[in-house]
Scaffold this motif. Structure first.
Motif, PDB file in Angstrom:
ATOM      1  N   GLY A  38       0.989  -1.342   0.108  1.00  0.00           N
ATOM      2  CA  GLY A  38       0.752  -0.305  -0.269  1.00  0.00           C
ATOM      3  C   GLY A  38       0.779   0.770   0.191  1.00  0.00           C
ATOM      4  N   GLU A  39       2.231   1.076  -0.603  1.00  0.00           N
ATOM      5  CA  GLU A  39       3.330   2.169  -0.521  1.00  0.00           C
ATOM      6  C   GLU A  39       3.304   3.090  -1.648  1.00  0.00           C
ATOM      7  N   ASN A  40       2.657   2.575  -2.773  1.00  0.00           N
ATOM      8  CA  ASN A  40       2.619   3.028  -3.641  1.00  0.00           C
ATOM      9  C   ASN A  40       0.987   2.344  -4.394  1.00  0.00           C
ATOM     10  N   ASP A  41       0.685   3.396  -5.148  1.00  0.00           N
ATOM     11  CA  ASP A  41      -0.780   3.342  -5.777  1.00  0.00           C
ATOM     12  C   ASP A  41      -0.708   2.669  -7.084  1.00  0.00           C
ATOM     13  N   ILE A  42      -1.083   2.279  -7.097  1.00  0.00           N
ATOM     14  CA  ILE A  42      -1.594   2.108  -8.968  1.00  0.00           C
ATOM     15  C   ILE A  42      -2.510   2.589  -9.905  1.00  0.00           C
ATOM     16  N   PRO A  43      -1.756   2.927 -10.823  1.00  0.00           N
ATOM     17  CA  PRO A  43      -2.350   4.197 -11.429  1.00  0.00           C
ATOM     18  C   PRO A  43      -3.415   3.354 -12.211  1.00  0.00           C
ATOM     19  N   SER A  45      -4.891   3.255 -15.534  1.00  0.00           N
ATOM     20  CA  SER A  45      -3.926   2.565 -16.457  1.00  0.00           C
ATOM     21  C   SER A  45      -3.647   1.457 -16.649  1.00  0.00           C
ATOM     22  N   LYS A  46      -3.375   0.604 -14.773  1.00  0.00           N
ATOM     23  CA  LYS A  46      -2.523  -0.014 -15.389  1.00  0.00           C
ATOM     24  C   LYS A  46      -3.619  -1.546 -14.351  1.00  0.00           C
ATOM     25  N   ILE A  47      -4.666  -0.608 -13.633  1.00  0.00           N
ATOM     26  CA  ILE A  47      -6.052  -1.730 -13.184  1.00  0.00           C
ATOM     27  C   ILE A  47      -5.812  -2.804 -13.799  1.00  0.00           C
ATOM     28  N   LEU A  48      -6.393  -2.699 -15.098  1.00  0.00           N
ATOM     29  CA  LEU A  48      -6.707  -4.107 -16.009  1.00  0.00           C
ATOM     30  C   LEU A  48      -5.758  -4.895 -16.310  1.00  0.00           C
TER      31      LEU A  48
END
Length: 108
Positions: A38-43, A45-48
Motif C-alpha cells: 500500500g506504499e505505492n498506488d496503481i495508476p 491505466s494499470k488496473i486492467l
C-alpha cells in the motif's frame, strides 16, 4: 483493498513478486512489493493489466465483487451477455437456467 487483493491473488496463483513484475513490465519486484504494502498506488491505466496478469477482473481487484477469477472465454462471454440484459431479462434467464438444471438433474 486493491493492494491486499493483488497479493492474495498473486499468492493463490503461486506467482512470485518477480514473476508478476515481469508480466507487467516492471523492472523489479520492489514495485510490486510497494504496491502490495500500500506504499505505492496503481495508476488507473494499470488496473486492467494487473487483472489480466492475475487472471481476474478489475471489479474483483477494486473490491466491487468477491469472485476472484473468470476461468475461460466462454464464461466471460456468458457473464457479459447476462450483464447486458435488463433486470427482467436476467430474471427470465435465471428461471430458465434453474429449470434446465432441475431437468438435467432428474435425467441423470
Amino acid at each position: 483493498m486493491i493492494n491486499k487483493r493483488i497479493r492474495q491473488r498473486r499468492e493463490m496463483l503461486g506467482l512470485s513478486q518477480d514473476e508478476l513484475a515481469k508480466k507487467l513490465g516492471y523492472k523489479s519486484r520492489s514495485s510490486i512489493n510497494k504496491i502490495e504494502k500500500g506504499e505505492n498506488d496503481i495508476p488507473q491505466s494499470k488496473i486492467l493489466a494487473f487483472a489480466e496478469a492475475l487472471n481476474t477482473t478489475p471489479e474483483y481487484l477494486m473490491g466491487w465483487n468477491d469472485r476472484a477469477s473468470i476461468t475461460n472465454n466462454e464464461e466471460k462471454e456468458l457473464l457479459n451477455g447476462f450483464n447486458s440484459l435488463t433486470t427482467d431479462g436476467q430474471n427470465t434467464l435465471m428461471t430458465m437456467l434453474k429449470s434446465l438444471c432441475v431437468t438435467h438433474s432428474a435425467a441423470v
